[in-house]
Design a protein around this motif. Structure first.
Motif, mmCIF file in Angstrom:
data_model
loop_
_atom_site.group_PDB
_atom_site.id
_atom_site.type_symbol
_atom_site.label_atom_id
_atom_site.label_comp_id
_atom_site.label_asym_id
_atom_site.label_seq_id
_atom_site.Cartn_x
_atom_site.Cartn_y
_atom_site.Cartn_z
ATOM 1 N N LYS A 1 63.892 60.598 32.790
ATOM 2 C CA LYS A 1 63.470 60.708 34.197
ATOM 3 C C LYS A 1 64.531 60.150 35.130
ATOM 4 N N GLY A 2 64.955 60.960 36.076
ATOM 5 C CA GLY A 2 65.896 60.488 37.097
ATOM 6 C C GLY A 2 67.354 60.523 36.671
ATOM 7 N N LEU B 1 61.629 66.997 31.194
ATOM 8 C CA LEU B 1 61.474 65.554 30.990
ATOM 9 C C LEU B 1 61.941 64.754 32.215
ATOM 10 N N GLY B 2 62.276 65.454 33.286
ATOM 11 C CA GLY B 2 62.526 64.757 34.561
ATOM 12 C C GLY B 2 63.977 64.512 34.918
ATOM 13 N N ALA B 3 64.907 65.101 34.155
ATOM 14 C CA ALA B 3 66.325 64.917 34.492
ATOM 15 C C ALA B 3 66.774 65.992 35.477
ATOM 16 N N GLU B 4 67.851 65.698 36.193
ATOM 17 C CA GLU B 4 68.508 66.734 36.999
ATOM 18 C C GLU B 4 69.607 67.330 36.123
ATOM 19 N N ALA C 1 77.013 61.696 37.699
ATOM 20 C CA ALA C 1 76.320 62.019 36.436
ATOM 21 C C ALA C 1 76.204 60.787 35.544
ATOM 22 N N ASP C 2 75.034 60.654 34.891
ATOM 23 C CA ASP C 2 74.836 59.606 33.891
ATOM 24 C C ASP C 2 75.377 60.069 32.546
#
Ligand code: ASP
Ligand code: CP
Length: 321
Positions: free
Chosen positions: A166-167, A192-195, A227-228
Motif C-alpha cells: 500500500k502506498g 494491493l494498493g501500489a502505484e 519510486a520505492d
C-alpha cells in the motif's frame, strides 16, 4: 528466527480451483496465499521442514518453454510439503510422437496427478486444460500473457521488506510489451494498493488499452522519480519479430539500471528482477549483486515459499488437518 501461526483459510474454504490468471485469486484468497507464503518462508529460513501437507499427493510439472526458477522452485516446493513430484521431460516425451497437449495432460491426470504446473508459449491453453481435466491447473507462464506465481512471489518479497504494498511506487522498466511478469505484476500490485508505472521506449510499451492501471514514462528520470522499487525486465528476444535484437542497441546507456541511475529514485529504493538477468543489458552486475539495494535473490527465495503456499491452497483447499 520467529515462527508465525498458520494463517486461517478464507471463510467457507479456499474458493479458487486453478491459478491461470492473477485475478483467479480474489482478495481473500490472495491475502491468504501471501500470509501462507510468509508462514512457509519462516520454516525455510530456519532450515526446518514444515508439516507434510501434501504427503500422498502427486504434482506434475509440464514445461514447454525453458525455465530454471519456476520449474525448480515448484519442484522443491512440492517436495518440501511431502508431495511426489514429477517433471515431464518434454523433449524426450511422446509429445514428439504427435500427442496433443490435452491427451498428454489427461494421461498425467490418469496417473494420479493432484496438480499440474504448465508453462506453454500459447496464451490461454491453460483455460482449455482446466475445462478438460479434473485437477488444479497452475499457470507457470503462457506466452506474453500471464505469470501469476511470479506476481505473487514478487508481492510476498515486497511485503517481507516493506510490510505492505500500500502506498509504494513500483516502476517496472524495459520490455514491458513482451513481459508476462509485468502483465500479472501490474494487476496484482495495483490491487494491493501500489502505484505501478511502466518505463521504457515506445516500441517496448504495450498498447495503450492494455494494462491501463499503469502510468507510462519514456524517460528513466521521470519514470523512477520517487519510486520505492525499480523492477528491471529482460528483453524477451524470443517473443520479438525478426530484428528484435536491435531493441537492445543503446538500451543500457538510456535505461540501464546502475547505482548511478538508481539515484533518480527514492534514496533507499530497491531493485528487483524476475530473472534470468542479462547483465549489462537491462541492469548492471554490481547493482544486481549489491545486497543493500537488490532483492533479486530474495525473490528467488520467496519463489519457493510462495509456490508452497499456492500448491497447499489449491490442493488442500485450506483444510485444517
Ligand atoms: N522468467 C520470466 C518469464 O518466464 C521472465 C523472463 O524470462 O525474462 O516470464
Ligand atoms: N522468473 C522466471 O520465471 O524464471 P524462469 O524462466 O527461469 O522460470
Amino acid at each position: 528466527m520467529e515462527f508465525i501461526n498458520r494463517p486461517y483459510a478464507p471463510a467457507g474454504g479456499f474458493a479458487a480451483s486453478n491459478l491461470i490468471n492473477i485475478d483467479d485469486f480474489p482478495e481473500a484468497e490472495t491475502n491468504y496465499v501471501l500470509d501462507l507464503a510468509e508462514y512457509y518462508a519462516r520454516f525455510l529460513k530456519a532450515g526446518k521442514l514444515p508439516p507434510a501437507r501434501l504427503a500422498g499427493k502427486t504434482q506434475i510439472n509440464l514445461f514447454f518453454e525453458d525455465s530454471t526458477r519456476t520449474n525448480l522452485s515448484f519442484e522443491l516446493a512440492g517436495r518440501r510439503l511431502g508431495a511426489d513430484v514429477l517433471s515431464v521431460p518434454v523433449a524426450a516425451s511422446s509429445v514428439n510422437k504427435g500427442e496433443s497437449l490435452i491427451d498428454t495432460t489427461q494421461t498425467l491426470v490418469a496417473m494420479g496427478a493432484h496438480a499440474l504446473i504448465v508453462r506453454h508459449r500459447e496464451p490461454r491453453v491453460h483455460d482449455e486444460l482446466a475445462k478438460r481435466i479434473a485437477c488444479p491447473v497452475i499457470n507457470a507462464g503462457d506466452g506474453v500473457r500471464e505469470h501469476p506465481t511470479q506476481a505473487l512471489l514478487d508481492a510476498a518479497t515486497i511485503r517481507s521488506v516493506y510490510g505492505t504494498l500500500k502506498g509504494l511506487v513500483i516502476a517496472i522498466c524495459g520490455d514491458v510489451k513482451h513481459s508476462r511478469v509485468a502483465a500479472s505484476g501490474a494487476v496484482l500490485f495495483s490491487r494491493l494498493g501500489a502505484e505501478v508505472r511502466f518505463v521504457g521506449p515506445a516500441h517496448l510499451m504495450p498498447a495503450p488499452y492494455q494494462m491501463p492501471q499503469a502510468r507510462r514514462f519514456d524517460t528513466l528520470a521521470d519514470g523512477i522519480a520517487g519510486a520505492d522499487i525499480v523492477m528491471a525486465l529482460r528483453m524477451q528476444f524470443e517473443r520479438m519479430e525478426e530484428g528484435g535484437k536491435d531493441a537492445a542497441t543503446g538500451y543500457f546507456e538510456t535505461y540501464g539500471l546502475t547505482h548511478d541511475t538508481l539515484k533518480l529514485a527514492k534514496p533507499d529504493a530497491r531493485v528487483m528482477h524476475p530473472g534470468p538477468m542479462n547483465r549489462g543489458v537491462e541492469i548492471d552486475g554490481a547493482l544486481a549483486d549489491d545486497e543493500r539495494r537488490s532483492l533479486i535473490l530474495k525473490q528467488v527465495f520467496y519463489g519457493v515459499a510462495t509456490r508452497m503456499a499456492v500448491l497447499d491452497a489449491l490442493i488442500t483447499k485450506g483444510a485444517a488437518f
